[in-house]
Design a protein around this motif. Structure first.
Motif, PDB file in Angstrom:
ATOM      1  N   GLN A   1       0.834  -1.210   0.000  1.00  0.00           N
ATOM      2  CA  GLN A   1       0.000   0.000   0.000  1.00  0.00           C
ATOM      3  C   GLN A   1       0.867   1.257   0.000  1.00  0.00           C
ATOM      4  OE1 GLN A   1      -3.059  -0.257  -0.558  1.00  0.00           O
ATOM      5  NE2 GLN A   1      -4.079  -1.875   0.580  1.00  0.00           N
ATOM      6  N   LYS A   2       1.995   1.199   0.720  1.00  0.00           N
ATOM      7  CA  LYS A   2       2.900   2.358   0.760  1.00  0.00           C
ATOM      8  C   LYS A   2       3.533   2.587  -0.614  1.00  0.00           C
ATOM      9  CE  LYS A   2       6.886   4.341   3.159  1.00  0.00           C
ATOM     10  NZ  LYS A   2       7.986   4.120   4.137  1.00  0.00           N
ATOM     11  N   VAL A   3       3.862   1.482  -1.306  1.00  0.00           N
ATOM     12  CA  VAL A   3       4.415   1.601  -2.662  1.00  0.00           C
ATOM     13  C   VAL A   3       3.438   2.368  -3.555  1.00  0.00           C
ATOM     14  CG1 VAL A   3       5.110   0.339  -4.735  1.00  0.00           C
ATOM     15  CG2 VAL A   3       5.835  -0.469  -2.473  1.00  0.00           C
ATOM     16  N   HIS A   4       2.157   2.027  -3.434  1.00  0.00           N
ATOM     17  CA  HIS A   4       1.138   2.727  -4.234  1.00  0.00           C
ATOM     18  C   HIS A   4       1.154   4.210  -3.935  1.00  0.00           C
ATOM     19  CE1 HIS A   4      -1.745  -0.185  -6.325  1.00  0.00           C
ATOM     20  NE2 HIS A   4      -0.612  -0.809  -6.107  1.00  0.00           N
ATOM     21  N   GLY A   5       1.241   4.545  -2.667  1.00  0.00           N
ATOM     22  CA  GLY A   5       1.247   5.948  -2.294  1.00  0.00           C
ATOM     23  C   GLY A   5       2.415   6.713  -2.881  1.00  0.00           C
ATOM     24  N   LEU A   6       3.551   6.010  -3.058  1.00  0.00           N
ATOM     25  CA  LEU A   6       4.746   6.658  -3.590  1.00  0.00           C
ATOM     26  C   LEU A   6       4.730   6.783  -5.113  1.00  0.00           C
ATOM     27  CD1 LEU A   6       7.396   4.855  -1.352  1.00  0.00           C
ATOM     28  CD2 LEU A   6       6.768   7.278  -1.235  1.00  0.00           C
ATOM     29  N   LEU A   7       4.049   5.854  -5.787  1.00  0.00           N
ATOM     30  CA  LEU A   7       4.149   5.792  -7.248  1.00  0.00           C
ATOM     31  C   LEU A   7       2.906   6.236  -8.002  1.00  0.00           C
ATOM     32  CD1 LEU A   7       6.090   2.416  -7.744  1.00  0.00           C
ATOM     33  CD2 LEU A   7       7.016   4.743  -7.606  1.00  0.00           C
ATOM     34  N   GLU A   8       1.742   6.196  -7.368  1.00  0.00           N
ATOM     35  CA  GLU A   8       0.516   6.553  -8.089  1.00  0.00           C
ATOM     36  C   GLU A   8       0.548   8.011  -8.533  1.00  0.00           C
ATOM     37  OE1 GLU A   8      -3.187   3.684  -6.807  1.00  0.00           O
ATOM     38  OE2 GLU A   8      -2.748   5.394  -5.540  1.00  0.00           O
ATOM     39  N   GLU A   9       0.029   8.252  -9.713  1.00  0.00           N
ATOM     40  CA  GLU A   9       0.020   9.600 -10.279  1.00  0.00           C
ATOM     41  C   GLU A   9      -1.402  10.022 -10.628  1.00  0.00           C
ATOM     42  OE1 GLU A   9       2.584   8.934 -13.581  1.00  0.00           O
ATOM     43  OE2 GLU A   9       4.419   8.925 -12.377  1.00  0.00           O
ATOM     44  N   GLY A  10      -2.315   9.827  -9.674  1.00  0.00           N
ATOM     45  CA  GLY A  10      -3.688  10.264  -9.882  1.00  0.00           C
ATOM     46  C   GLY A  10      -4.571   9.256 -10.572  1.00  0.00           C
ATOM     47  N   GLN A  11      -4.027   8.092 -10.902  1.00  0.00           N
ATOM     48  CA  GLN A  11      -4.834   7.017 -11.481  1.00  0.00           C
ATOM     49  C   GLN A  11      -4.288   5.688 -10.974  1.00  0.00           C
ATOM     50  OE1 GLN A  11      -4.445   7.094 -15.733  1.00  0.00           O
ATOM     51  NE2 GLN A  11      -2.239   7.396 -15.687  1.00  0.00           N
ATOM     52  N   PRO A  12      -5.110   4.633 -10.993  1.00  0.00           N
ATOM     53  CA  PRO A  12      -4.660   3.348 -10.462  1.00  0.00           C
ATOM     54  C   PRO A  12      -3.420   2.836 -11.201  1.00  0.00           C
ATOM     55  CG  PRO A  12      -7.035   3.332 -10.808  1.00  0.00           C
ATOM     56  CD  PRO A  12      -6.510   4.583 -11.439  1.00  0.00           C
ATOM     57  N   LEU A  13      -2.532   2.201 -10.469  1.00  0.00           N
ATOM     58  CA  LEU A  13      -1.359   1.598 -11.090  1.00  0.00           C
ATOM     59  C   LEU A  13      -1.778   0.398 -11.934  1.00  0.00           C
ATOM     60  CD1 LEU A  13       1.190   1.644  -8.127  1.00  0.00           C
ATOM     61  CD2 LEU A  13       1.101   3.192 -10.082  1.00  0.00           C
ATOM     62  N   ILE A  14      -1.148   0.236 -13.084  1.00  0.00           N
ATOM     63  CA  ILE A  14      -1.395  -0.939 -13.926  1.00  0.00           C
ATOM     64  C   ILE A  14      -0.550  -2.096 -13.400  1.00  0.00           C
ATOM     65  CG2 ILE A  14      -1.074  -1.921 -16.240  1.00  0.00           C
ATOM     66  CD1 ILE A  14      -1.659   0.882 -17.361  1.00  0.00           C
ATOM     67  N   ASN A  15      -1.205  -3.246 -13.181  1.00  0.00           N
ATOM     68  CA  ASN A  15      -0.521  -4.438 -12.698  1.00  0.00           C
ATOM     69  C   ASN A  15      -0.049  -5.261 -13.894  1.00  0.00           C
ATOM     70  OD1 ASN A  15       0.363  -6.655 -11.219  1.00  0.00           O
ATOM     71  ND2 ASN A  15      -1.692  -7.507 -11.012  1.00  0.00           N
ATOM     72  N   ASP A  16       1.261  -5.342 -14.087  1.00  0.00           N
ATOM     73  CA  ASP A  16       1.811  -6.087 -15.218  1.00  0.00           C
ATOM     74  C   ASP A  16       1.554  -7.591 -15.078  1.00  0.00           C
ATOM     75  OD1 ASP A  16       3.952  -6.003 -17.600  1.00  0.00           O
ATOM     76  OD2 ASP A  16       4.440  -7.703 -16.305  1.00  0.00           O
TER      77      ASP A  16
END
Length: 264
Positions: A24-39
């Motif tokens: 969850q912390k990783v998401h907070g650091l990398l998200e740019e206003g939209q959900p992260l795409i899961n490869d």
């Protein structure tokens, strides 16, 4: 039947609650206003008839996934296959299995005993993919397995669940490489897997990957509770093939080192 999204939502919930809370912390650091795409996600199992790779693949195949690349990791005694969905927005699925028959007689005996009572009913549907361990395990047995195979010990202790999800670096604007992601995470207290180098692969193999080292998470054994390596977060940047399409496979030499994200 489950939708793909419902299954991945449940896998994500299990992953973030049980195996990799730091995700969850990783998401907070990398998200740019939209959900992260899961490869992609990755699952692990033992190459035994009642719990093998094909059993884990069944729920995904029922949702339209198709088998693609096959991989062998001789030193770790692993086979793997990845699956893709016709919808390119759906994550790829990478499933590996320990070739139990190539291991010591001690490990073979332990693992066969662990999974002996897992019948086909327990692996019907998709719920088992995020329900953890389907057998009892004591602390000494875990340590015996870990002495020979970290992979065997991980599966024995955690059972089923995604050992990692993977951020698609291609979608990020503020980070244009796995190294840039690593730098941000390290500045925020994460430990990066340095086995084989911080970044595995490059544009010459059309894929670069990196990962955090696994969270240490509490696991209740039959006789004790201990903190052991759980899940980790991976990052992947894909490069275009000569035909312009992004490479969709995996690179065995890189994946071999990614497995070590769960090592002690």
């Amino acid at each position: 039947m489950d939708s793909c999204q419902a299954l991945f939502d449940r896998l994500w919930q299990d992953y973030t609650q049980r195996l990799c809370p730091s995700a969850q912390k990783v998401h907070g650091l990398l998200e740019e206003g939209q959900p992260l795409i899961n490869d992609h996600i990755a699952l692990r199992t033992f190459a035994l008839p009642n719990v093998g790779l094909d059993k884990l693949a069944r729920p995904f195949i029922a949702l339209g996934y198709e088998p693609k690349g096959e991989y062998t990791f001789e030193a770790k005694k692993l086979n793997a296959r990845h699956y893709e969905h016709p919808d390119p927005l759906m994550p790829k699925v990478f499933i590996s299995e320990l070739m139990v028959g190539q291991c010591s007689t001690t490990l073979q005996s332990i693992v066969r005993d662990l999974v002996a009572n897992v019948d086909d009913d327990a692996l019907k549907g998709s719920d088992f993919l995020h329900q953890g361990r389907l057998w009892e395990l004591d602390w000494q047995t875990y340590k015996t397995l870990a002495d020979e195979s970290e992979y065997a010990a991980w599966v024995a202790a955690h059972g089923y669940g995604a050992n990692h999800f993977t951020v698609s670096v291609n979608q990020l604007n503020n980070h244009d490489s796995c190294q840039a992601v690593n730098d941000t995470l390290r500045q925020n207290g994460f430990t990066i897997n340095e086995s084989g180098g911080e970044v595995k692969g490059d544009a010459s193999v059309f894929l670069e990957q990196s990962s955090t080292m696994a969270d240490r998470v509490p696991v209740q054994f039959s006789d004790a509770r201990h903190d052991i390596p759980g899940g980790f977060y991976e990052f992947a940047k894909r490069y275009p093939l000569p035909d312009g399409e992004l490479y969709q496979g995996f690179v065995a030499a890189s994946a071999d080192k990614i497995f070590e994200s769960t090592h002690q």
